[in-house]
Design an enzyme around this catalytic site. Sequence first.
Site, PDB file in Angstrom:
ATOM      1  CG  HIS A  49      -1.987   1.052   1.169  1.00  0.00           C
ATOM      2  ND1 HIS A  49      -1.741   2.363   1.517  1.00  0.00           N
ATOM      3  CD2 HIS A  49      -3.291   0.995   0.794  1.00  0.00           C
ATOM      4  CE1 HIS A  49      -2.852   3.068   1.358  1.00  0.00           C
ATOM      5  NE2 HIS A  49      -3.800   2.258   0.925  1.00  0.00           N
ATOM      6  CD  GLU A  60      -5.589   1.153  -2.852  1.00  0.00           C
ATOM      7  OE1 GLU A  60      -6.643   0.997  -2.236  1.00  0.00           O
ATOM      8  OE2 GLU A  60      -4.472   1.175  -2.297  1.00  0.00           O
TER       9      GLU A  60
END
Length: 254
Positions: A104, A173
């Site tokens: 992430h 993302e």
Amino acid sequence: MATPPRRRIVGVSTKMYFSAARTRRYVSELLQILTSSPPDLLARLDVFVIPDHITLASVVSQLAGTRVLVGAQDASCEDAGPFTGEASPAVLAEVGCRIVELGHAERRRLFGETDRDVARKAAAAARNGLTPLVCIGERARGEAAAAAGECRVQVEAALADLPDGADVILAYEPVWAIGAAEPAGADHVVSVTKAIRALDCVRRRKGTTRILYGGSAGPGLFAKLQDGVDGLFLGRFAHDPAQFYRTILEVATA
């Protein structure tokens, strides 16, 4: 023979927003909602919840006997050893974890994780029977072609050590869209995710490669993106179980 359609998937990460008590309530409320849903709903798609490490085992217990998958927010690249504070992928699998979120943008930014670190963790997850959920995305807002090029480097690195037959989830993302008021534009997302799908390292794999969109994702978005993605990876918009369920329905029926 035609390739079977990829199974749709939608999930949520609670990051470090919830207390242990709130996590229990959240899962309990979600289960109550799902109990009154159409009986075949969870047969149509995969649904996952990724809590914090401390509550993960209790969430596995709460969701035992359901079709909802439980994931972890990170894992070590080592199965065991003198690695204080790390989460072993072997132990995660042992307690019932099914998915591991890796790479992430926050971990890359706050903890200096590199593409190589993510690749080693993805390989460790796969060898323990876990599905790596690898986050990718460009740092700055720009043209779709430039974004796809930045993502290509991340994808090729993440898949380099992964067994060809292992399933993997790629969560696109855009870093600039994480926590923003609005998600990235639909045309941008579809262009980038189609480019990712067309990469040789993705296209030629034997294992299933699914692509999610995350980054201020929420209700009403999937129908605009379904030409490029297999589902959504949700954050704060799904911290309300009712909103999460609304998105599950959309992904299942769009």
